[in-house]
Design an enzyme around this catalytic site. Structure first.
Site, mmCIF file in Angstrom:
data_model
loop_
_atom_site.group_PDB
_atom_site.id
_atom_site.type_symbol
_atom_site.label_atom_id
_atom_site.label_comp_id
_atom_site.label_asym_id
_atom_site.label_seq_id
_atom_site.Cartn_x
_atom_site.Cartn_y
_atom_site.Cartn_z
ATOM 1 N N LEU A 117 0.873 -1.168 0.000
ATOM 2 C CA LEU A 117 0.000 0.000 0.000
ATOM 3 C C LEU A 117 0.913 1.222 0.000
ATOM 4 O O LEU A 117 1.999 1.191 0.576
ATOM 5 C CB LEU A 117 -0.896 0.040 1.244
ATOM 6 C CG LEU A 117 -2.039 -0.972 1.357
ATOM 7 C CD1 LEU A 117 -2.748 -0.810 2.702
ATOM 8 C CD2 LEU A 117 -3.034 -0.830 0.220
ATOM 9 N N ASP A 118 0.473 2.310 -0.613
ATOM 10 C CA ASP A 118 1.239 3.551 -0.566
ATOM 11 C C ASP A 118 1.425 3.998 0.880
ATOM 12 O O ASP A 118 0.593 3.694 1.745
ATOM 13 C CB ASP A 118 0.525 4.668 -1.330
ATOM 14 C CG ASP A 118 0.503 4.426 -2.828
ATOM 15 O OD1 ASP A 118 1.251 3.552 -3.300
ATOM 16 O OD2 ASP A 118 -0.274 5.118 -3.521
ATOM 17 N N ARG A 119 2.473 4.747 1.134
ATOM 18 C CA ARG A 119 2.765 5.240 2.480
ATOM 19 C C ARG A 119 1.544 5.939 3.109
ATOM 20 O O ARG A 119 1.214 5.693 4.259
ATOM 21 C CB ARG A 119 3.934 6.231 2.427
ATOM 22 C CG ARG A 119 4.266 6.861 3.786
ATOM 23 C CD ARG A 119 4.992 8.190 3.614
ATOM 24 N NE ARG A 119 6.275 8.017 2.953
ATOM 25 C CZ ARG A 119 7.435 7.958 3.597
ATOM 26 N NH1 ARG A 119 7.474 8.061 4.916
ATOM 27 N NH2 ARG A 119 8.547 7.816 2.936
ATOM 28 N N ARG A 220 -5.209 7.007 -7.559
ATOM 29 C CA ARG A 220 -4.889 8.432 -7.412
ATOM 30 C C ARG A 220 -4.780 9.115 -8.774
ATOM 31 O O ARG A 220 -5.269 10.233 -8.966
ATOM 32 C CB ARG A 220 -3.596 8.592 -6.617
ATOM 33 C CG ARG A 220 -3.697 8.036 -5.193
ATOM 34 C CD ARG A 220 -2.334 7.856 -4.533
ATOM 35 N NE ARG A 220 -1.611 9.122 -4.410
ATOM 36 C CZ ARG A 220 -0.366 9.201 -3.933
ATOM 37 N NH1 ARG A 220 0.272 8.100 -3.554
ATOM 38 N NH2 ARG A 220 0.227 10.371 -3.842
#
Length: 300
Positions: A117-119, A220
């Protein structure tokens, strides 16, 4: 098995720098090795001499264990907090990969990462507790057998209550020289289904996003390019929320809400993670019900 001292983060760095080569060439971590391939490994410190991640603070240990949503003999599901990187990188010394020892419990090995997962994205993340489970789960995510649902707060909204976002994505250099994803006719296909859960009097909407592909930053990029960027996205948002008549929570409003996967030992595991604090703040400001409950169930 031959280099247990090499973490996933270290492996990715070695691959990026070209220190690990297959058949004389640079490769990525998703390469599937086949019999006969020659793998070059650079000199590495012995396991007993290797530099391990620094000690995890007591507060981090307690906080991470409190975020366990499900645990059995072969896997762990956690609710990853927003702001915690999954792996290390340039300038990143505090990350989940460096904390996995505290989630070993009674297993022989420390847990293994099987997806990312993205930060700044919060929500459901799966860890494998055995080598065989890691093999199965990595294939589950690579073959898109995992069913994912994300919740997002977006600025603006699509006209239709539900629909589909299709694009081709590839890495490009931004004006600041930073790599990011963007539409490119020669890129890899990306598809996301969306459904509007609620609209606001403000130019905001609550979306449920179901990615059918797994491209970097897919949700995103696609929402931003469709005209309704995710609130709090510093890279792809580029639209101010100062003109709103309400105060929103600070941070990326993207949450990995639900995940269903085939369990390595049979049946299906379904896991749900409650909204992170900054999104709860925004939901309350918008007068929406606060769906903070978590759940985990294995069927079959």
């Amino acid at each position: 098995s031959r280099f247990p001292q090499v973490t996933h983060g270290r492996l990715e760095k070695l691959l990026r720098k070209g220190e690990i080569r297959v058949n004389g060439g640079r490769v990525r971590a998703n390469l599937r090795l086949e019999a006969g391939m020659v793998v070059r490994i650079p000199p590495l410190p012995k396991p007993e001499d290797a530099t391990r991640p620094g000690p995890v603070s007591h507060s981090d240990a307690v906080a991470l264990r409190d975020r366990i949503l499900y645990r059995d003999d072969v896997l762990i599901a956690i609710d990853k907090p927003a702001g915690l990187a999954v792996q290390g990188g340039s300038g990143t010394t505090r990350h989940l990969d460096g904390m996995l020892d505290i989630l070993q419990f009674d297993a022989q090995d420390r847990p293994r990462l099987v997806h990312r997962l993205d930060r700044d994205t919060s929500g459901v993340l799966i860890l494998a507790r055995t080598r065989s489970a890691a093999t199965v789960l990595t294939a589950v995510f690579a073959d898109r057998a995992a069913k994912k649902r994300y919740w997002a707060l977006v600025l603006g909204s699509p006209e239709a209550d539900e629909g589909r976002l299709d694009s081709s994505l590839s890495k490009v250099l931004s004006g600041g020289g930073r790599e990011q994803m963007a539409s490119d006719p020669g890129g890899k296909p990306a598809t996301t289904l969306y459904r509007i859960m609620a609209r606001s009097a403000e130019p905001l909407a609550w979306l449920e996003l179901t990615p059918l592909t797994g491209r970097t930053h897919q949700l995103r990029v696609q929402t931003a390019e469709a005209g309704f960027p995710i609130v709090g996205d510093p890279r792809y948002g580029r639209r101010e929320t100062n003109s709103l008549n309400i105060t929103l929570g600070r941070g990326l409003h993207l949450h990995a809400r639900e995940l269903s996967i085939p369990h390595p030992e049979g049946g299906t595991l379904h896991v749900v993670a409650g909204l992170p604090p900054h999104m709860v703040q925004s939901w309350r400001a918008l007068g929406w019900d606060e769906p903070s409950a978590t759940a985990a169930q294995r069927k079959g």
